[in-house]
Structures are given as structure tokens and as C-alpha cells.
Design an enzyme around this catalytic site. Structure first.
Site, mmCIF file in Angstrom:
data_model
loop_
_atom_site.group_PDB
_atom_site.id
_atom_site.type_symbol
_atom_site.label_atom_id
_atom_site.label_comp_id
_atom_site.label_asym_id
_atom_site.label_seq_id
_atom_site.Cartn_x
_atom_site.Cartn_y
_atom_site.Cartn_z
ATOM 1 N N HIS A 219 0.804 -1.219 0.000
ATOM 2 C CA HIS A 219 0.000 0.000 0.000
ATOM 3 C C HIS A 219 0.840 1.273 0.000
ATOM 4 O O HIS A 219 0.636 2.128 -0.862
ATOM 5 C CB HIS A 219 -1.088 0.049 1.071
ATOM 6 N N TYR A 223 1.841 5.388 -2.522
ATOM 7 C CA TYR A 223 2.187 6.781 -2.205
ATOM 8 C C TYR A 223 3.632 7.087 -2.609
ATOM 9 O O TYR A 223 3.965 8.244 -2.869
ATOM 10 C CB TYR A 223 1.913 7.084 -0.727
ATOM 11 N N HIS A 370 -9.685 1.194 -11.131
ATOM 12 C CA HIS A 370 -9.227 2.169 -10.122
ATOM 13 C C HIS A 370 -7.750 2.500 -10.326
ATOM 14 O O HIS A 370 -7.359 3.665 -10.391
ATOM 15 C CB HIS A 370 -9.473 1.572 -8.731
ATOM 16 N N PHE A 371 -6.930 1.457 -10.482
ATOM 17 C CA PHE A 371 -5.512 1.814 -10.463
ATOM 18 C C PHE A 371 -4.988 2.326 -11.810
ATOM 19 O O PHE A 371 -3.902 2.867 -11.864
ATOM 20 C CB PHE A 371 -4.634 0.723 -9.824
ATOM 21 N N HIS A 372 -5.792 2.205 -12.864
ATOM 22 C CA HIS A 372 -5.346 2.891 -14.084
ATOM 23 C C HIS A 372 -5.650 4.392 -14.009
ATOM 24 O O HIS A 372 -5.013 5.185 -14.719
ATOM 25 C CB HIS A 372 -5.965 2.248 -15.322
ATOM 26 N N ARG A 433 -10.948 -9.776 -12.217
ATOM 27 C CA ARG A 433 -9.736 -9.168 -12.751
ATOM 28 C C ARG A 433 -8.768 -10.285 -13.136
ATOM 29 O O ARG A 433 -8.986 -11.439 -12.786
ATOM 30 C CB ARG A 433 -9.099 -8.223 -11.725
ATOM 31 N N ARG A 434 -7.678 -9.943 -13.824
ATOM 32 C CA ARG A 434 -6.622 -10.891 -14.177
ATOM 33 C C ARG A 434 -7.186 -12.149 -14.838
ATOM 34 O O ARG A 434 -6.823 -13.267 -14.501
ATOM 35 C CB ARG A 434 -5.848 -11.286 -12.927
HETATM 36 FE FE1 HAS Z 1 -5.799 2.447 -4.383
HETATM 37 C C1 HAS Z 1 -6.252 -0.962 -4.734
HETATM 38 C C2 HAS Z 1 -7.902 2.478 -1.692
HETATM 39 C C3 HAS Z 1 -5.212 5.813 -3.932
HETATM 40 C C4 HAS Z 1 -3.168 2.271 -6.584
HETATM 41 N N1 HAS Z 1 -4.911 0.947 -5.468
HETATM 42 C C5 HAS Z 1 -5.251 -0.375 -5.492
HETATM 43 C C6 HAS Z 1 -4.389 -1.090 -6.387
HETATM 44 C C7 HAS Z 1 -3.485 -0.174 -6.881
HETATM 45 C C8 HAS Z 1 -3.829 1.106 -6.305
HETATM 46 C C9 HAS Z 1 -2.331 -0.456 -7.833
HETATM 47 O O1 HAS Z 1 -9.061 0.457 0.255
HETATM 48 C C10 HAS Z 1 -4.486 -2.569 -6.744
HETATM 49 C C11 HAS Z 1 -3.564 -3.421 -5.948
HETATM 50 C C12 HAS Z 1 -3.695 -4.861 -6.401
HETATM 51 O O2 HAS Z 1 -3.106 -5.207 -7.433
HETATM 52 O O3 HAS Z 1 -4.419 -5.625 -5.769
HETATM 53 N N2 HAS Z 1 -6.487 3.885 -3.088
HETATM 54 C C13 HAS Z 1 -7.363 3.695 -2.088
HETATM 55 C C14 HAS Z 1 -7.638 4.973 -1.427
HETATM 56 C C15 HAS Z 1 -6.890 5.922 -2.077
HETATM 57 C C16 HAS Z 1 -6.151 5.212 -3.099
HETATM 58 C C17 HAS Z 1 -8.562 5.221 -0.283
HETATM 59 N N3 HAS Z 1 -4.479 3.782 -5.124
HETATM 60 C C18 HAS Z 1 -4.390 5.120 -4.776
HETATM 61 C C19 HAS Z 1 -3.267 5.712 -5.454
HETATM 62 C C20 HAS Z 1 -2.685 4.706 -6.198
HETATM 63 C C21 HAS Z 1 -3.465 3.510 -5.980
HETATM 64 C C22 HAS Z 1 -2.853 7.151 -5.296
HETATM 65 C C23 HAS Z 1 -1.502 4.726 -7.077
HETATM 66 C C24 HAS Z 1 -0.739 5.756 -7.290
HETATM 67 N N4 HAS Z 1 -6.894 1.047 -3.427
HETATM 68 C C25 HAS Z 1 -7.636 1.249 -2.299
HETATM 69 C C26 HAS Z 1 -8.139 -0.044 -1.816
HETATM 70 C C27 HAS Z 1 -7.667 -1.021 -2.677
HETATM 71 C C28 HAS Z 1 -6.889 -0.309 -3.675
HETATM 72 C C29 HAS Z 1 -8.970 -0.274 -0.636
HETATM 73 C C30 HAS Z 1 -7.912 -2.539 -2.589
HETATM 74 C C31 HAS Z 1 -9.011 -2.938 -3.481
HETATM 75 C C32 HAS Z 1 -9.168 -4.439 -3.516
HETATM 76 O O4 HAS Z 1 -10.180 -4.919 -3.010
HETATM 77 O O5 HAS Z 1 -8.292 -5.135 -4.036
HETATM 78 C C33 HAS Z 1 -6.813 7.397 -1.713
HETATM 79 O O6 HAS Z 1 -5.502 7.734 -1.348
HETATM 80 C C34 HAS Z 1 -7.280 8.285 -2.822
HETATM 81 C C35 HAS Z 1 -7.292 9.749 -2.405
HETATM 82 C C36 HAS Z 1 -7.461 10.641 -3.614
HETATM 83 C C37 HAS Z 1 -8.243 11.711 -3.680
HETATM 84 C C38 HAS Z 1 -8.295 12.538 -4.952
HETATM 85 C C39 HAS Z 1 -7.756 13.945 -4.726
HETATM 86 C C40 HAS Z 1 -7.664 14.702 -6.003
HETATM 87 C C41 HAS Z 1 -6.630 15.509 -6.343
HETATM 88 C C42 HAS Z 1 -6.624 16.235 -7.657
HETATM 89 C C43 HAS Z 1 -7.507 17.452 -7.626
HETATM 90 C C44 HAS Z 1 -7.279 18.315 -8.778
HETATM 91 C C45 HAS Z 1 -8.144 18.462 -9.805
HETATM 92 C C46 HAS Z 1 -7.738 19.345 -10.938
HETATM 93 C C47 HAS Z 1 -9.442 17.774 -9.853
HETATM 94 C C48 HAS Z 1 -9.058 12.179 -2.547
HETATM 95 C C49 HAS Z 1 -5.476 15.719 -5.431
HETATM 96 C C50 HAS Z 1 -8.759 20.416 -11.245
HETATM 97 C C51 HAS Z 1 -8.055 21.564 -11.827
HETATM 98 C C52 HAS Z 1 -8.481 22.284 -12.859
HETATM 99 C C53 HAS Z 1 -7.750 23.455 -13.286
HETATM 100 C C54 HAS Z 1 -9.692 21.924 -13.640
#
Ligand code: HAS
Length: 545
Positions: A219, A223, A370-372, A433-434
Site C-alpha cells: 500500500h 504513495y 481504479h488503479f489505471h 480481474r486478471r
Molecule cells: Fe488504491 C487498490 C484504496 C489511492 C493504486 N490501489 C489499489 C491497487 C493499486 C492502487 C495499484 O481500500 C491494486 C492493488 C492490487 O493489485 O491488488 N487507493 C485507495 C484509497 C486511495 C487510493 C482510499 N491507489 C491510490 C493511489 C494509487 C493507488 C494514489 C496509485 C498511485 N486502493 C484502495 C483499496 C484497494 C486499492 C482499498 C484494494 C481494493 C481491492 O479490493 O483489491 C486514496 O488515497 C485516494 C485519495 C485521492 C483523492 C483525490 C484527490 C484529487 C486531487 C486532484 C484534484 C485536482 C483536480 C484538478 C481535480 C481524494 C489531489 C482540477 C483543476 C483544474 C484546473 C480543472
């Protein structure tokens, strides 16, 4: 002054791009397979199956491309932002060569179809020992780069007692500290379980313990991928937009929260694992909700910073400033588009993190959806955007085919939106998946999956065009560009030049104590139980031949 760092970083980027070039070629093959067009048989005898391709895709993109890029990029950023050379030049190169040796050792069994165990390397699927040793060396090499970065940072702090380090260096040091701590899990898994097991020293493996150690690192790994993009979103993009960083203090606070909260949440990947009691999963679920907040702080802070830029460039009204942002700058455009898709990926993350809803999506195609959006876009597209200034900066050549580079970002955005929408949708319909869905659809006869799987095929095709465009731009810039250019590193200044960083955001000690305390609380007792009850009996399986 930074000639040696440029060379070191340039080599890291070259290796990162090699990994990306080979790894990403398999993406469209998988996407087309889902849409019913399986081209894998035409790759035989070089690539034996969909699963070998999927393993190469995951390892080369998610582990090799990212790790080489991050260690190279952060080494450079640390040195330049502190205004001093890296402290241990030889260690930097030793880290690089250790990673290269590890990569070659792992690549051989991967290419020979001896290690098609996917990027999570779950036992009891078993690869040869030199594959595991190779992957371990890649991590050890990245540690060495980390020691160099942290050593340089510590050296600066000694010369500037009580001062807040420049943001880019501070954020790079936190990212590397996070990596040093969190990789203890996978290092233990490799050294104590998988390598002795694959050498026949251990009679078998305890699958539950191995998975737990893997996700201890797995996990925070996400980050480790994300924070270098955040270094750019906070520390560089406001400058590219013509603005300033809205709150330097809040940005530093977000980084500390990532260090504190990234590791003790690995069980959210193991909600369905039978050997982990529900109470531990509950603790990790709550802490996962907590790690959502630094990203929410980031969304607020970064958008506010970009708005300052948009307004300075003449934008007015509630949304009028968005049009005025530098959309003709490929580096900026790629990263802003990456952010937008990340908002959707993040929302999906909270669904994954919810224990009961996770049961609906776990192990379905939803998860790669999600992860793409996260690693495949927020991270990968941001890194491409960064390379649009970093490669010209290092080579001294102007970016070639600038318009094509702008298009590349948009193509990735559109392609990934369609592709990941397809995966999320088909996952909700129950597609695993997979899995070779092209075959499964016919056998299970689930007609509902057809449109969604077609979307993954269409999205994958657009992504292929985007990927080829990216390499066209980079290759033309590096090898065929005659025009020279002096490209500055974008450095965002804080909006309030008098902003004083409070001492509690400068002092590492309390945060590090907090990090270890939380890890001990969230992992200590259950790890003891898992080790005490460990049954090292499972033999290795080769299921892919
Ligand atoms: Fe995840 C599974 C929960 C973030 C990657 N995640 C995965 C897997 C990967 C991955 C690779 O709780 C699969 C692993 C595998 O092969 O089994 N993930 C989360 C949560 C977050 C999260 C709560 N994941 C990421 C990030 C990754 C990533 C970052 C890669 C870099 N994830 C999970 C969970 C699983 C999971 C479970 C397990 C699922 C399962 O059952 O297998 C949080 O950190 C996300 C927080 C993000 C936000 C978005 C903030 C937005 C921002 C941009 C704003 C700007 C804008 C621009 C909109 C709150 C900062 C506007 C501007 C203009 C000018 C228009």
C-alpha cells in the site's frame, strides 16, 4: 554545477523509459483481449500467454518505470532545490547499477516465462530464486538512492539549523523516508520467506504471512508512486501556471500526514483474507479513511494555486480562469489532465476502502479500473508531463513536436477515461480481474459484459496512440532535435513570502516516533500471531504453463 546529477538522472530516465516502452506495449493487447480480439497467440513462441504479458506489463510499468523515474527525479530535485551536489555521488551510481543488475536478473526468467506470477508475486505461485533476488536488488538499489537523498538533506539541515528546507527537497526527503520504512515488509518477505522457499531451504511457504508482509509495502508503494507527482503538483505546477503555491505550510502538513498514515493500512487489500481477524481490518479501514485527507488537502491547495495562476493570466469569473491556464504547454496540460482523472480514481478508492462495499468490487475488473486512474494516470501521465521539461532541461535541446506532445496528454486523458470506465463497469457486473475475459464472456455467456469490454478495447487503442506519440516526442527531442534551449526547473514560490513554517513541521523526531508507534499498533500484535501460527508447508505451484 549539477552536471554529474544530470548524468545520473538521465540514465535513470533512460532505464525508466525502456521499462515503460516494453511494458506498455502489452496494455493494448490485454485491452483487445477483453474486447474479444486475442492477439497473444501471434506472439508465440516469444510471449507464451496472456499471463506472461500481464506480468511483464505490471512489473515493467508499475515497478520498473516508476522506481527508476522516481529515484532519478527525486535525486535531481533534491540537489537542485538545496543548491548543493548530492552528498554521496558514488552511492548514487552504486544504487543505479544495483537496480540495473536486479532488473536483468528478474527480466531473464520473466522473458523465459518462468516467472509469470503477476506483479503482486503472490505465493504459492513460485518463480525461480534469481527472480526474487533480482526484485530484491531493485529495492536495495532504490534504498541506496534514498540514502543519498536523505544524506544530502541531512547535510543541508546541519548547515541550516532550525530552518525549513526548500519545499521540493523537503517533499523528496519525506517520500524517500516513507519508502525506506515501508519496504521493510517486502524485504522481509523476500529474504525470510520467498528466497529460502524457492531455494528449497524452507519446506514451504505460509501464504497468509507472505501476503501480509507484501501489503505492508504494497500500500505505501502507491504513495511512493504518487508523492513525486505531488512534488510537481505543489512545487512546480503553480509556477508553470504563472501562479504561486497557495499554502506552503498546508503542503508540508499533507506530506507529513502521508508519512504517518501510508503504512499502517495494508489490510485494506486483504479484507477477504480468512486468516486476519475482522478487528484488524477495521483498524486499517479507519486509517485508510484518514489517509484520504492529505489528498483532499492537496486538491484544495493545488486548485487554489492554479486559480491564482489562471487569474494572473487574465481569467475572470467562477470558472473563466481555467481557460486561461497554459493549455498550450504540454508539460502543464498532461499534469492537469492527470489531476482531473485522479479525482475519479480517488473517489473509487474510498469505495474500495469501505469494508462491506469492497466485497462487491474486490478481485473484479473494477480494481484495475481504479488503479489505471491512479498509478496509470495521476502518476504515469504526470511523469510524462514532467519529462516534457526535464528531458529538454537535461539534454539542453528544445522539446520537439510540441503540438503532438499537447495532443498526447489529451489522448491519454480520453483513452483512459473510456478504458477505465469500461473496467469499472464490467467489474460491477462481476467480471473478475486478471482473467482472459474474451474467453470468459463466451463461456459464461454474460451478454451484459459486451459493451463495457468493448470500451476497454477502444480506450486501449487510444492509449496506444498516446503512448506512441509520447515516445515519438521524446525520441525526436533526444536524438534528432537540432534546436537548443535553456529550460529552467519550475520552482513555485509560496503565495505569502512571509509565511513562516512552524517548528512542528520542520522537526522530524515527533513524526517518526508517530510513524513507528502507529505501525506497531496497527501491525505488531497481528504479525506476532501470524508468525506464531505460521505453517510453512505450502509447496510452490507453476500454474501458467
Ligand atoms: Fe488504491 C487498490 C484504496 C489511492 C493504486 N490501489 C489499489 C491497487 C493499486 C492502487 C495499484 O481500500 C491494486 C492493488 C492490487 O493489485 O491488488 N487507493 C485507495 C484509497 C486511495 C487510493 C482510499 N491507489 C491510490 C493511489 C494509487 C493507488 C494514489 C496509485 C498511485 N486502493 C484502495 C483499496 C484497494 C486499492 C482499498 C484494494 C481494493 C481491492 O479490493 O483489491 C486514496 O488515497 C485516494 C485519495 C485521492 C483523492 C483525490 C484527490 C484529487 C486531487 C486532484 C484534484 C485536482 C483536480 C484538478 C481535480 C481524494 C489531489 C482540477 C483543476 C483544474 C484546473 C480543472
Amino acid at each position: 554545477m549539477f552536471a554529474s546529477e544530470k548524468k545520473l538522472t538521465g540514465w535513470h530516465i533512460a532505464l525508466a523509459l525502456t521499462g515503460l516502452a516494453i511494458g506498455s506495449l502489452f496494455g493494448p493487447l490485454q485491452a483487445w483481449e477483453h474486447a474479444g480480439l486475442n492477439l497473444y497467440p501471434s506472439l508465440q513462441p516469444y510471449i507464451a500467454s496472456y499471463y506472461q504479458g500481464l506480468t511483464l506489463h505490471g512489473i515493467l510499468n508499475a515497478l520498473v518505470f516508476t522506481t527508476f523515474f522516481i529515484t532519478g527525479f527525486l535525486s535531481y530535485v533534491t540537489a537542485t532545490s538545496l543548491g548543493r551536489n548530492l552528498r554521496y555521488q558514488k552511492l548514487g551510481w552504486a544504487g543505479f547499477f544495483t537496480m540495473v543488475v536486479g532488473l536483468v536478473m528478474a527480466a531473464i526468467p520473466l522473458l523465459l516465462n518462468m516467472a509469470s506470477i503477476l506483479y503482486t508475486m503472490y505465493p504459492p505461485m513460485q518463480a525461480p530464486w534469481f527472480f526474487y533476488l533480482g526484485m530484491t536488488l531493485v529495492i536495495v538499489g532504490s534504498w541506496m538512492s534514498g540514502w543519498n537523498i536523505l544524506g544530502t538533506f541531512i547535510g543541508w539541515r546541519k548547515d541550516h539549523p532550525g530552518e525549513a528546507a526548500p519545499f521540493q527537497a523537503f517533499a523528496s526527503a519525506i517520500t524517500m523516508a516513507l519508502w525506506q520504512i515501508s519496504t521493510l515488509g517486502i524485504a522481509s518477505e523476500m529474504l525470510l520467506l520467498l528466497i529460502p522457499w524457492s531455494l528449497g531451504i524452507l519446506p514451504g511457504v505460509d501464504v497468509q504471512l507472505a501476503r501480509t508482509l507484501f501489503w505492508f509495502t504494497g500500500h505505501p508503494l502507491v504513495y511512493f508512486w504518487l508523492l513525486p507527482a505531488y512534488v510537481s503538483w505543489y512545487g512546480m505546477m503553480p509556477k508553470q501556471a504563472g501562479g504561486k503555491l497557495f499554502s506552503d505550510t498546508m503542503a508540508r502538513f499533507a506530506f507529513w500526514l502521508f508519512l504517518l498514515l501510508s503504512t499502517p493500512i495494508g489490510f485494506h487489500h486483504q479484507f477477504v483474507d480468512p486468516g486476519v481477524p475482522a478487528g484488524w481490518k477495521y483498524i486499517h479501514a479507519i486509517l485508510t479513511y484518514a489517509v484520504f485527507f492529505p489528498s483532499l488537502l492537496t486538491a484544495f491547495n493545488v486548485i487554489a494555486s492554479l486559480e491564482i495562476g489562471g487569474r494572473k493570466r487574465g481569467g475572470t469569473g467562477l470558472f473563466g480562469w481555467i481557460r486561461k491556464l497554459p493549455w498550450d504547454d504540454p508539460s502543464y496540460t498532461a499534469q492537469n489532465l492527470a489531476m482531473i482523472l485522479f479525482a475519479f480514481g480517488g473517489a473509487g478508492g474510498i469505495i474500495n476502502a469501505s469494508y462491506n462495499i469492497n466485497l462487491v468490487v474486490h478481485n473484479t475488473a473494477w480494481v484495475p479500473g481504479h488503479f489505471h486512474l491512479t498509478v496509470g494516470t495521476a502518476v504515469a501521465l504526470s511523469f510524462m508531463g514532467i519529462m516534457y521539461w526535464l528531458v529538454p532541461h537535461i539534454t539542453g535541446k528544445a522539446l520537439a513536436a510540441k503540438k503532438a506532445a499537447v495532443w498526447q496528454g489529451w489522448l491519454w486523458f480520453v483513452g483512459m477515461a473510456i478504458f477505465s470506465r469500461g473496467l469499472h463497469w464490467i467489474g460491477l457486473l462481476g467480471a473478475p480481474r486478471r482473467t482472459m475475459l474474451g474467453v470468459a464472456i463466451d463461456n459464461y455467456g454474460n451478454a451484459q459484459w459486451k459493451v463495457a469490454s468493448l470500451m476497454t478495447g477502444i480506450g486501449g487503442t487510444i492509449l496506444l496512440i498516446s503512448g506512441l506519440t509520447f515516445f515519438y516526442v521524446i525520441i525526436r527531442t533526444v536524438f534528432f532535435q537540432k534546436e537548443t534551449a535553456v529550460v529552467e526547473i519550475p520552482v513555485a514560490e509560496p503565495l505569502n513570502p512571509n509565511e513562516v513554517v512552524p517548528a512542528w513541521l520542520i522537526n522530524w523526531k515527533p513524526w517518526l516516533i508517530g510513524v513507528f508507534a502507529l505501525i506497531i499498533i496497527a501491525y505488531g500484535p497481528i504479525l506476532i500471531v501470524l508468525i506464531q501460527n505460521g505453517t510453512f508447508l505450502s509447496p510452490g505451484f507453476v500454474v501458467w504453463k
